[in-house]
Write an enzyme that holds these catalytic residues in place. Structure first.
Site, PDB file in Angstrom:
ATOM      1  N   SER A  89      -9.255   0.396  -3.487  1.00 20.05           N
ATOM      2  CA  SER A  89      -9.042   0.831  -2.142  1.00 20.05           C
ATOM      3  C   SER A  89      -8.963   0.100  -0.929  1.00 20.05           C
ATOM      4  O   SER A  89     -10.007  -0.818  -0.810  1.00 20.05           O
ATOM      5  CB  SER A  89     -10.653   1.851  -1.944  1.00 20.05           C
ATOM      6  N   HIS A 140       0.744  -1.288  -0.070  1.00 22.30           N
ATOM      7  CA  HIS A 140       0.085   0.010  -0.045  1.00 22.30           C
ATOM      8  C   HIS A 140       0.974   1.053   0.010  1.00 22.30           C
ATOM      9  O   HIS A 140       1.816   1.134   0.668  1.00 22.30           O
ATOM     10  CB  HIS A 140      -0.799  -0.038   1.221  1.00 22.30           C
ATOM     11  N   GLU A 155       0.496   4.110   1.434  1.00 20.32           N
ATOM     12  CA  GLU A 155       0.582   4.901   2.561  1.00 20.32           C
ATOM     13  C   GLU A 155       1.641   4.150   3.533  1.00 20.32           C
ATOM     14  O   GLU A 155       2.447   4.688   3.644  1.00 20.32           O
ATOM     15  CB  GLU A 155      -0.713   4.757   3.244  1.00 20.32           C
ATOM     16  N   CYS A 180      -7.020   5.693  12.162  1.00 18.72           N
ATOM     17  CA  CYS A 180      -7.531   6.959  12.460  1.00 18.72           C
ATOM     18  C   CYS A 180      -8.906   6.698  12.768  1.00 18.72           C
ATOM     19  O   CYS A 180      -9.835   5.561  12.427  1.00 18.72           O
ATOM     20  CB  CYS A 180      -7.633   7.877  10.956  1.00 18.72           C
TER      21      CYS A 180
END
Length: 272
Positions: A213, A119, A121, A185
């Protein structure tokens, strides 16, 4: 409809930044701004393109937008050296995870990033650890970590909270000095919890969002443990046979799914 679904704060912020950068000459995001092909196409129509590397914009003097997933620290200097205007749309939660990895590495800890290896990120967080971190996706992989004197743990912001706990429980056996900086988060946790609660009450769950996603895929995986679940990107993918003998339909959407797509799916489901 799930209580929490669709765009989170970080995605809304990134889209706003990208749109504000359009119209000032060449403007491109480094990779897709978010993992939603329909939103990327809409931004392209509004004047914000996509490039794979900063060098693709060499000699344009244009604006390069850092996407919500973030990048490593060296790329910032690289962009400026190319004479490009830099606009940073990194999600604040991702920025926290990046700086947490740097903090742990600076403390001379063995850094473990809990997340998906491929990923973007996670790759950016890894670079902020000075390329020193280990990345683990499962409890089995955590078992393979060697014991160490000082351990630091950080997480991908969209990782499953339950999976994070399972992996951490294994890592707790690896050191007597452990610092955990839990960087999942709130928006991710809210969407996952709301989706699971809804999935327990319906016959069919429709999960809307990009097939690329991570957070949308996680919603799909969680919901299908509760009831029959289908993952779509747009209303055009809905199939009549899914709704045979179905009394209640639940709808949720990933944090990078635009409102207009959610509304269209909801409208079509009402007709089934």
């Amino acid at each position: 409809m799930a209580e929490y679904l669709g765009f989170c704060y970080g995605v809304k912020r990134a889209i706003k930044i990208a749109r504000e950068s359009a119209g000032d000459g060449t403007a491109c995001t480094l990779g897709p701004i978010i993992h939603n092909p329909q939103m990327v196409d809409r931004l392209k129509a509004e004047g914000v393109g996509t490039v794979d590397a900063p060098e693709d914009m060499k000699d344009t003097g244009g604006t390069l937008i850092i996407r919500s997933h973030g990048v490593g620290p060296k790329l910032y200097d690289n962009v400026r050296n190319l004479g490009l205007h830099l606009v940073d749309a990194t999600c604040p939660h991702v920025r926290k995870a990046q700086l947490s990895a740097k903090e742990l590495a600076d403390e001379d800890r063995m850094v473990v990033i809990v997340g998906e290896k491929k990923h973007p990120e996670v790759q950016s967080i890894y670079e902020w650890s000075n390329h020193s971190a280990r990345i683990v996706e499962t409890a089995a992989e955590a078992e393979e970590i060697d014991p160490c004197q000082r351990l630091g743990i950080v997480s991908q912001t969209t990782f499953s909270a339950d999976n994070f706990k399972a992996i951490v429980s294994v890592l707790l056996e690896k050191s007597r000095d452990i610092k955990i900086l839990r960087t999942i988060c709130t928006a991710t946790e809210q969407r996952q919890r709301a989706a699971m609660e809804l999935a327990e009450k319906v016959d069919l769950m429709i999960v809307i969002g990009g097939k690329n996603s991570a957070n949308t895929t996680r919603l799909y995986e969680l919901c299908r443990e509760k009831c029959h679940t289908c993952h779509i990107e747009t209303a055009e993918e809905l199939r009549d046979e899914w709704f045979d003998k179905v009394g209640k339909i639940g709808i949720t959407a990933g944090a990078s799914t635009p409102d207009w797509i959610i509304k269209e799916v909801y409208k079509q489901c009402q007709k089934k």
